[in-house]
Design an enzyme around this catalytic site. Structure first.
Site, mmCIF file in Angstrom:
data_model
loop_
_atom_site.group_PDB
_atom_site.id
_atom_site.type_symbol
_atom_site.label_atom_id
_atom_site.label_comp_id
_atom_site.label_asym_id
_atom_site.label_seq_id
_atom_site.Cartn_x
_atom_site.Cartn_y
_atom_site.Cartn_z
ATOM 1 N N ASP A 1 0.806 -1.390 0.089
ATOM 2 C CA ASP A 1 0.318 0.721 -0.071
ATOM 3 C C ASP A 1 0.957 1.319 0.128
ATOM 4 O O ASP A 1 0.768 2.255 0.601
ATOM 5 C CB ASP A 1 -1.466 -0.282 1.050
ATOM 6 C CG ASP A 1 -2.067 -1.283 1.342
ATOM 7 O OD1 ASP A 1 -1.992 -2.223 0.250
ATOM 8 O OD2 ASP A 1 -1.622 -1.806 2.250
ATOM 9 N N GLU B 1 -11.429 -1.205 -3.379
ATOM 10 C CA GLU B 1 -10.550 -0.781 -2.080
ATOM 11 C C GLU B 1 -9.666 0.353 -2.749
ATOM 12 O O GLU B 1 -9.196 0.217 -4.374
ATOM 13 C CB GLU B 1 -10.126 -1.116 -1.598
ATOM 14 C CG GLU B 1 -9.041 -2.727 -1.966
ATOM 15 C CD GLU B 1 -8.475 -3.347 -0.648
ATOM 16 O OE1 GLU B 1 -9.428 -3.574 0.246
ATOM 17 O OE2 GLU B 1 -7.545 -4.325 -0.959
#
Length: 336
Positions: free
Chosen positions: A14, A200
């Site tokens: 991420d 997401e």
């Protein structure tokens, strides 16, 4: 055009890279133990690889923000340095919600950071952040600040609720001004792979009169991939009809390049002003046990190209991948 290290940051999923007006690059990402938030700073993209990390915050011992510290993003918003991140609780480690830290000064690498608690919904909004919510990002457009985040909705009878993306305008760095609007839900097979229906990891890029939002889909193994939303810059961004979703993923696993499960990207200006995509992926498909316990999602740089209509493309170039020595964590039955 500049060449970039691949991987740029080991065991950092991420990833988020931000270039400030002072020309410096700031990097943060999910740390393998899910227990802290780190920042790195460098004068170049490649400098991030060896830049020392400053731990600016650690998880709580119990209660809110005590587990699963995920996907921090550093933004300079409304004249403040803000870090958005997701965290769970104890004993309910899956009660994950978005939180914020705000820097007390002008230098995020030396000044102190303060907790601002959970992001607050707008007045008369009974749904935002009432369930599993994460991956909050923000962007400015024509003097207004917007946020996009992932949130699950389901029923008591649903074993695995669906993760959608929602958008709202911000009143302040830590509070919504408008009620949530559904941006995208997992409609296609490539958004429902691996046993999870997931949208997401949103990231926003502007180009040639359009606003683009990439997002990640499906479970976090090799089926993880990136989709694309687009809207006209003159459109009402809070009107779901303003956005369209591409029918197929714009980036997915490519075995010939040893790229497995690419996703959760951000966009940043490169050393020579070129658009870059920073994202994570593994170099193998097989995962033993829970994918969340496999920390070999390394941060890589991909040079963004554009199609004739201005949409971003993410070509994989073998010559630009795995160009520096690295070693994966030793894991049972993996790379044995």
């Amino acid at each position: 055009m500049a060449d970039y290290l691949s991987p740029l940051a080991l065991q950092r999923a991420d990833p988020y890279l931000y270039k400030h007006k002072n020309g410096k690059y700031y990097f943060t990402a999910t740390c393998p133990l899910y227990d802290r938030i780190e920042l790195r700073c460098a004068d170049s993209v490649n400098g991030i690889a060896t830049a020392p990390a400053r731990v600016i915050w650690r998880k709580h011992d119990s209660g809110q923000m005590a587990s699963h510290v995920w996907a921090p993003e550093l933004h300079y918003i409304m004249n403040k340095w803000v870090i958005y991140f997701a965290a769970g609780e104890t004993p309910d480690v899956w009660a994950i919600r978005p939180y914020a830290l705000i820097c007390t000064g002008d230098d995020p690498m030396t000044d102190e950071w303060t907790e601002c608690g959970m992001i607050q919904p707008a007045e008369n909004d009974p749904y935002s952040f009432t369930d599993f919510s994460l991956d909050m990002t923000v962007f400015e457009h024509r003097g207004k600040w917007y946020t996009i985040w992932a949130q699950k909705f389901g029923t008591a009878q649903s074993e695995k609720p669906i993760s959608n993306l929602y958008i709202a305008e911000l009143e302040s760095p830590v509070k919504l001004k408008t009620v949530l609007v559904l941006l995208t839900t997992p409609d296609y097979d490539w958004e429902r792979d691996g046993g999870f229906w997931v949208n997401e990891g949103p990231a926003v890029l502007k180009n040639k009169g359009k606003i683009y939002c990439t997002f990640s889909a499906s479970a976090t193994g090799a089926c993880y991939c990136m989709g694309l939303l687009r809207a006209d810059e003159d459109a009402d961004l809070l009107d779901p009809r303003s956005w369209t979703k591409d029918r197929y993923p714009v980036l997915k696993t490519d075995e010939t390049c040893k790229v497995y499960g690419p996703g959760h990207n951000c966009f940043v200006e490169g050393d020579e002003g070129e658009p870059l995509c920073l994202l994570h992926f593994r170099d193998y498909e097989k995962i033993t046990g829970d994918p969340l316990d496999d920390h070999n999602r390394h941060a890589h740089v991909i040079k963004v190209k554009f199609s004739e209509d201005g949409a971003p493309c993410f070509p994989l170039d073998k010559r630009e991948l795995y160009n520096v020595p690295y070693e994966n964590e030793k894991q049972k039955n993996i790379n044995a």
